[in-house]
Enzyme design. Structure first.
Site, PDB file in Angstrom:
ATOM      1  CB  SER A  16     -18.296   2.275  -0.955  1.00 16.64           C
ATOM      2  OG  SER A  16     -17.728   3.022  -0.764  1.00 16.64           O
ATOM      3  CG  ASP A  65     -21.636  11.906   8.284  1.00 17.04           C
ATOM      4  OD1 ASP A  65     -20.602  11.619   8.228  1.00 17.04           O
ATOM      5  OD2 ASP A  65     -21.486  12.943   8.397  1.00 17.04           O
ATOM      6  CB  VAL A  66     -18.454   7.125  10.213  1.00 14.79           C
ATOM      7  CG1 VAL A  66     -18.683   6.043   9.652  1.00 14.79           C
ATOM      8  CG2 VAL A  66     -17.019   7.363   9.805  1.00 14.79           C
ATOM      9  CB  SER A 145      -2.461   5.879   9.239  1.00 14.26           C
ATOM     10  OG  SER A 145      -1.444   6.551   7.947  1.00 14.26           O
ATOM     11  CE1 TYR A 158      -5.901  10.140   7.448  1.00 12.30           C
ATOM     12  CE2 TYR A 158      -3.137  10.168   7.691  1.00 12.30           C
ATOM     13  CZ  TYR A 158      -4.508   9.460   7.432  1.00 12.30           C
ATOM     14  OH  TYR A 158      -4.906   8.170   7.122  1.00 12.30           O
ATOM     15  CE  LYS A 162      -6.683   7.359   9.835  1.00 12.73           C
ATOM     16  NZ  LYS A 162      -6.800   6.277   9.241  1.00 12.73           N
ATOM     17  CB  THR A 190       2.039   5.090   0.485  1.00 17.75           C
ATOM     18  OG1 THR A 190       2.386   6.256   1.691  1.00 17.75           O
ATOM     19  CG2 THR A 190       0.680   5.743  -0.273  1.00 17.75           C
ATOM     20  CG  ASN A 196      -3.037   7.879  -1.778  1.00 21.13           C
ATOM     21  OD1 ASN A 196      -4.138   7.702  -3.111  1.00 21.13           O
ATOM     22  ND2 ASN A 196      -2.663   6.886  -0.473  1.00 21.13           N
TER      23      ASN A 196
HETATM   24  N1  LIG Z   1      -4.750   4.642   0.803  1.00 19.51           N
HETATM   25  C1  LIG Z   1      -3.691   4.973   2.018  1.00 19.51           C
HETATM   26  O1  LIG Z   1      -2.377   4.843   1.889  1.00 19.51           O
HETATM   27  C2  LIG Z   1      -3.891   5.042   3.562  1.00 19.51           C
HETATM   28  C3  LIG Z   1      -5.180   4.815   3.739  1.00 19.51           C
HETATM   29  N2  LIG Z   1      -5.703   4.749   5.543  1.00 19.51           N
HETATM   30  C4  LIG Z   1      -6.434   4.953   6.486  1.00 19.51           C
HETATM   31  O2  LIG Z   1      -7.697   3.631   5.447  1.00 19.51           O
HETATM   32  C5  LIG Z   1      -8.669   4.418   5.866  1.00 19.51           C
HETATM   33  C6  LIG Z   1      -9.480   4.003   4.386  1.00 19.51           C
HETATM   34  O3  LIG Z   1      -8.670   5.181   3.343  1.00 19.51           O
HETATM   35  P1  LIG Z   1      -8.598   4.399   1.966  1.00 19.51           P
HETATM   36  O4  LIG Z   1      -9.179   3.427   1.066  1.00 19.51           O
HETATM   37  O5  LIG Z   1      -7.608   4.860   1.644  1.00 19.51           O
HETATM   38  O6  LIG Z   1      -9.133   5.461   0.948  1.00 19.51           O
HETATM   39  P2  LIG Z   1     -10.324   5.756   0.182  1.00 19.51           P
HETATM   40  O7  LIG Z   1     -10.931   7.045   0.030  1.00 19.51           O
HETATM   41  O8  LIG Z   1     -11.300   4.735  -0.676  1.00 19.51           O
HETATM   42  O9  LIG Z   1     -11.547   5.312   1.280  1.00 19.51           O
HETATM   43  C7  LIG Z   1     -12.185   5.784   2.206  1.00 19.51           C
HETATM   44  C8  LIG Z   1     -14.002   5.282   2.419  1.00 19.51           C
HETATM   45  O10 LIG Z   1     -14.278   6.009   3.523  1.00 19.51           O
HETATM   46  C9  LIG Z   1     -15.319   6.415   2.981  1.00 19.51           C
HETATM   47  N3  LIG Z   1     -15.793   7.613   4.092  1.00 19.51           N
HETATM   48  C10 LIG Z   1     -15.468   8.577   4.114  1.00 19.51           C
HETATM   49  N4  LIG Z   1     -15.892   9.528   5.004  1.00 19.51           N
HETATM   50  C11 LIG Z   1     -16.873   8.746   5.598  1.00 19.51           C
HETATM   51  C12 LIG Z   1     -17.837   9.445   6.397  1.00 19.51           C
HETATM   52  N5  LIG Z   1     -17.960  10.175   6.893  1.00 19.51           N
HETATM   53  N6  LIG Z   1     -18.421   8.470   6.542  1.00 19.51           N
HETATM   54  C13 LIG Z   1     -18.579   7.067   5.986  1.00 19.51           C
HETATM   55  N7  LIG Z   1     -17.885   6.613   5.347  1.00 19.51           N
HETATM   56  C14 LIG Z   1     -17.133   7.468   4.509  1.00 19.51           C
HETATM   57  C15 LIG Z   1     -15.268   6.251   1.701  1.00 19.51           C
HETATM   58  O11 LIG Z   1     -16.647   6.810   1.344  1.00 19.51           O
HETATM   59  C16 LIG Z   1     -14.719   5.612   0.920  1.00 19.51           C
HETATM   60  O12 LIG Z   1     -15.008   4.659   0.777  1.00 19.51           O
HETATM   61  C17 LIG Z   1      -9.045   5.568   5.815  1.00 19.51           C
HETATM   62  O13 LIG Z   1      -8.752   5.486   7.349  1.00 19.51           O
HETATM   63  C18 LIG Z   1      -7.755   5.967   5.297  1.00 19.51           C
HETATM   64  O14 LIG Z   1      -6.966   7.048   6.989  1.00 19.51           O
HETATM   65  C19 LIG Z   1      -4.944   4.254   6.326  1.00 19.51           C
HETATM   66  C20 LIG Z   1      -2.786   4.347   5.907  1.00 19.51           C
HETATM   67  C21 LIG Z   1      -2.949   3.954   4.625  1.00 19.51           C
HETATM   68  C1  LIG Z   2      -3.298   9.561   1.928  1.00 16.64           C
HETATM   69  C2  LIG Z   2      -1.825   9.444   2.376  1.00 16.64           C
HETATM   70  O1  LIG Z   2      -1.761   9.294   1.377  1.00 16.64           O
HETATM   71  C3  LIG Z   2      -2.315   7.931   2.593  1.00 16.64           C
HETATM   72  O2  LIG Z   2      -2.711   7.909   4.504  1.00 16.64           O
HETATM   73  C4  LIG Z   2      -2.234   7.433   5.910  1.00 16.64           C
HETATM   74  O3  LIG Z   2      -2.080   7.243   6.539  1.00 16.64           O
HETATM   75  C5  LIG Z   2      -0.586   7.678   4.677  1.00 16.64           C
HETATM   76  O4  LIG Z   2      -0.456   9.139   4.990  1.00 16.64           O
HETATM   77  C6  LIG Z   2      -0.728   7.654   3.282  1.00 16.64           C
HETATM   78  O5  LIG Z   2       0.823   8.217   3.137  1.00 16.64           O
END
Ligand SMILES: NC(=O)C1=CN([C@@H]2O[C@H](COP(=O)(O)OP(=O)(O)OC[C@H]3O[C@@H](n4cnc5c(N)ncnc54)[C@H](O)[C@@H]3O)[C@@H](O)[C@H]2O)C=CC1
Ligand SMILES: C[C@H](O)[C@@H]1OC(=O)[C@H](O)[C@@H]1O
Length: 255
Positions: A16, A65-66, A145, A158, A162, A190, A196
């Site tokens: 979403s 919820d996953v 990640s 966390y 990953k 990031t 974040n």
């Molecule tokens: N933003 C970053 O710097 C980085 C993010 N990631 C990974 O990318 C993925 C997406 O994160 P982002 O887009 O950054 O953040 P975000 O917070 O925008 O997206 C996370 C998504 O996962 C959903 N979510 C969380 N818990 C859930 C659950 N229990 N069931 C179903 N959906 C759930 C949230 O509603 C959201 O849509 C994550 O796995 C995160 O660990 C990896 C490396 C860096």
């Molecule tokens: C949530 C962090 O900012 C982000 O998520 C990751 O997996 C990396 O550590 C990024 O910095």
């Protein structure tokens, strides 16, 4: 533009907002019908589906919820009911509640494991079973990640999830290769998203993190679109068990 996913059905968890949403929209832009899982943000999910449909593709949003293994079965079943098959599965949903190690609350540790790793395991297993049943292969991509490779002081709960995802893709690449199912991960650096927002509201930390990136900026969700579409597509037909860093060069930047 050459469409790389024409005729394919793509599923994305946690789509979403953020990286998942960019992956879902990117897949639709490349000709795929897309089903998204979302946790609570109904408006975000509805607008993602609207964007997919505006690109001329079919979209479907399924809440769940996953962390609950039943969510995986339900998501796959609904997508197959709607689109008839699945070709690509993107495991994206994740949380990162920053917290110090020495007083990590048990609930924070366990919830992070359940959402990021257990949830991924059951989702990937359900998607793979459907792909095996269909008999025409498929592609699975985990959003792991840079944190699979390096640590974080406030991410001790966390980073193992990953690293676990990265490892899961390596093992499933072996388990599923005979079925023509490729399994790979992307390792974002990031990327500016809700995960974040609070952490990077600290200007000094944000500037420090950006300063570590040779390409000179923090990432945006759409920086993941191309790498995920590539791994999902036939352009990557001999790529499995691999991981692709998408970090602007942060990982290699020692000095
Ligand atoms: N933003 C970053 O710097 C980085 C993010 N990631 C990974 O990318 C993925 C997406 O994160 P982002 O887009 O950054 O953040 P975000 O917070 O925008 O997206 C996370 C998504 O996962 C959903 N979510 C969380 N818990 C859930 C659950 N229990 N069931 C179903 N959906 C759930 C949230 O509603 C959201 O849509 C994550 O796995 C995160 O660990 C990896 C490396 C860096
Ligand atoms: C949530 C962090 O900012 C982000 O998520 C990751 O997996 C990396 O550590 C990024 O910095």
């Amino acid at each position: 533009m050459t469409k790389l996913l024409e005729g394919k059905t793509v599923l994305v968890t946690g789509a979403s907002a953020g990286i998942g949403r960019a992956a879902a929209i990117g897949a639709a832009r490349h000709g795929a019908d897309v089903a998204i899982n979302f946790a609570r943000d109904t408006d975000g999910a509805d607008s993602a589906v609207a964007e997919i449909e505006a690109l001329g593709q079919r979209g479907l949003a399924v809440q769940g919820d996953v962390a609950d293994p039943e969510t995986a079965k339900h998501f796959i079943a609904r997508a197959v009911e709607e689109f008839g098959k699945i070709d690509v599965f993107v495991n994206n949903a994740g949380i990162c509640p920053f917290h110090a190690f020495l007083d990590m609350p048990v609930e924070t540790f366990e919830r992070t494991m359940r959402v990021n790793l257990h949830g991924a395991y059951f989702m990937v297993q359900a998607a793979a079973n459907q792909m095996v049943k269909q008999g025409h292969g498929g592609a699975i991509i985990a959003v792991s990640s840079i944190s699979a490779l390096v640590g974080g002081e406030y991410q001790t709960h966390y980073t193992p999830t990953k690293a676990g995802l990265h490892s899961l893709m390596q093992s499933t690449a072996i388990a599923l290769g005979r079925h023509g199912i490729r399994c790979n991960s992307v390792l974002p650096g990031t990327i500016l998203t809700d995960i974040n927002k609070e952490d990077l509201a600290d200007e000094a930390k944000r500037a420090y993190m950006a300063g570590r990136v040779p390409l000179g900026r923090l990432g945006q969700p759409d920086d993941l679109e191309g790498p995920i579409v590539f791994l999902a597509s036939d352009l990557a037909k001999y790529v499995t068990g691999a991981s692709l860093l998408v970090d602007g060069g942060a990982f290699v930047n020692l000095q």
